[in-house]
Structure formats: C-alpha cells, structure tokens
Design an enzyme around this catalytic site. Structure first.
Site, PDB file in Angstrom:
ATOM      1  CB  THR A 104      19.966  41.930  39.296  1.00  0.00           C
ATOM      2  OG1 THR A 104      21.324  42.221  38.968  1.00  0.00           O
ATOM      3  CG2 THR A 104      19.946  40.944  40.456  1.00  0.00           C
ATOM      4  CG  ASP A 116      17.566  45.247  35.566  1.00  0.00           C
ATOM      5  OD1 ASP A 116      17.159  44.161  36.013  1.00  0.00           O
ATOM      6  OD2 ASP A 116      18.263  46.035  36.234  1.00  0.00           O
ATOM      7  N   GLY A 117      14.677  44.145  34.906  1.00  0.00           N
ATOM      8  CA  GLY A 117      13.306  44.161  35.385  1.00  0.00           C
ATOM      9  C   GLY A 117      13.040  45.398  36.231  1.00  0.00           C
ATOM     10  CB  ALA A 118      10.926  47.615  37.123  1.00  0.00           C
ATOM     11  CD  GLU A 148      19.198  46.501  39.350  1.00  0.00           C
ATOM     12  OE1 GLU A 148      18.895  45.302  39.489  1.00  0.00           O
ATOM     13  OE2 GLU A 148      18.511  47.433  39.817  1.00  0.00           O
TER      14      GLU A 148
END
Length: 227
Positions: free
Chosen positions: A33, A86-88, A108
């Site tokens: 997300t 995924d991102g961070a 997540e």
C-alpha cells in the site's frame, strides 16, 4: 534533477524488472500500500497475463488492482507467494523499516509473512541512518487506546491518536513520536506485547529482504545480510 514522483516511478519500474523472472501462470503476488506501490500497480497492468493475480494489504490497493484488470485473491486462498512488494516510511541500511503511514501496517505484515521474500521500494528520502524520525504507527483495539498510550509514554514516546481514521480492521492508530530506536527488533517485540496492541509499524523482526532505492543516480539495490 528528478522530483519525488519521478523517483518513485523509477523504484516501481525497478520492482517490475525484479519480479519478472518470478512470474508464472500460477503465481500470486503480494502487493502493499502507498503512493510508490500505486505506481507499481499501474506498471503491473502491462504484465497481468503473466501471473494469476495478487493478494493485497489494503482495500485501497485491491480497488486499484481490480481497476487494472488484475484478479485479487483473499489471502486465505493463497498458501504461498514468491514475493511481496511494498514501500516504507523509513528504512535503514539493515533493511529495518517503519511502515503504516497509510494505516495498513497489520495487513502488510500478514501478507508479507506468506511471501518468500519482501521487496521494499522507496525513493532516497526514506533511507535513514536510524529509525524514529517518522512517528511510529501503532494499531490498537479502540477500548485499549488510552491504556496503550500510557504504556507507550512510559517507553519515552508521545502517542497521538490519528484523528478520524479507522483501519480496514476496524481499529485505531496511535502515531508515536519521540521514540529512541537503537534496537528496532527489541522495541517491535515490546510494543507488540502491550495488551490491546494489534500491531506496530516496526518491521525489524522480519524486515525487507531486498530494498530498491531510487536515487538521482539510478536505483540502488541493498540485500539483507545474514545475521
């Protein structure tokens, strides 16, 4: 000079290149997300005939995937997946992360736990020497909010309710500023053990396996080193 959107786009494209050898007709991908993941989903559309579908960490991403013609599976239908992308909000050189700015931290972690590897895609602004500048999101059961906030204050944090926000799990988020995080895995375990905490946004006990970091000089790859 590339702006942040262009950097995110480059990180998303690097992720597409990374996952291509892993695609196949029975493959279900794990998809996270966030704004960088949104660009990854958009780029994934051109390759949708090469894999079966995706399991998503949020309703937001599930809607975007379906809009691109990608089948979305309930995670209960998926026994394994080769990769989760995924991102961070922050990531350090050891690939420990703070996540949850979008409020999807628990899902997540769950989706990532099923994947063979976690690939984190970020722009260079998210790479930090030490975690903690970004407030730590903590998902809490509503009846426990104040009890959890007191415990987080005892740990040196300044918890603030994310006003008006409810997670996909029907819970609330406390954003905790001011924490010192010399040992991310230890703090993750301590926060997760507070009664009423669903999950905290530290990803250190199970951090990323690979980071693709978009910089002004190209995409830099960092692999997690064996403990």
């Amino acid at each position: 000079m590339l702006d942040q959107t262009q950097l995110k786009h480059n990180a998303a494209q690097a992720a597409i290149q990374y996952i291509q050898p892993l695609l196949g007709p029975d493959v279900v991908l794990g998809v996270g997300t966030g704004s960088t993941v949104d660009l990854f989903i958009d780029a994934l559309e051109a390759h949708k005939a090469l894999f079966r579908g995706a399991a998503s960490s949020s309703e937001r991403s599930a809607v975007r995937l379906r809009a691109r013609g990608i089948t979305v599976f309930d995670l209960n239908e998926v026994s394994a997946m080769p990769v989760y992308v995924d991102g961070a909000d922050e990531i350090d050189a050891q690939l420990n992360m703070i996540k949850g700015g979008g409020g999807a931290l628990t899902r997540e972690k769950i989706v990532a736990s099923v994947a063979g590897q976690f690939v984190c895609i970020v722009d260079e602004s998210k790479l930090v020497a030490g975690l903690g500048r970004f407030p730590l999101p903590v998902e809490v059961i509503p009846m426990a909010r104040e009890a959890v906030a007191r415990r987080l204050t005892e740990l040196g944090g300044r918890p603030v309710l994310r006003d008006g926000f409810v997670t996909d799990n029907g819970c609330q988020i406390l954003d905790v500023a001011g924490l010192r995080i010399p040992d991310p895995a230890d703090l993750e375990a301590r926060v997760n053990n507070i009664p009423g905490v669903v999950c905290c946004g530290l990803f250190a006990l199970d951090g990323a396996d690979v980071a693709l970091i978009s910089t002004q000089d190209g995409v830099r790859r960092i692999d997690r080193q064996p403990a």
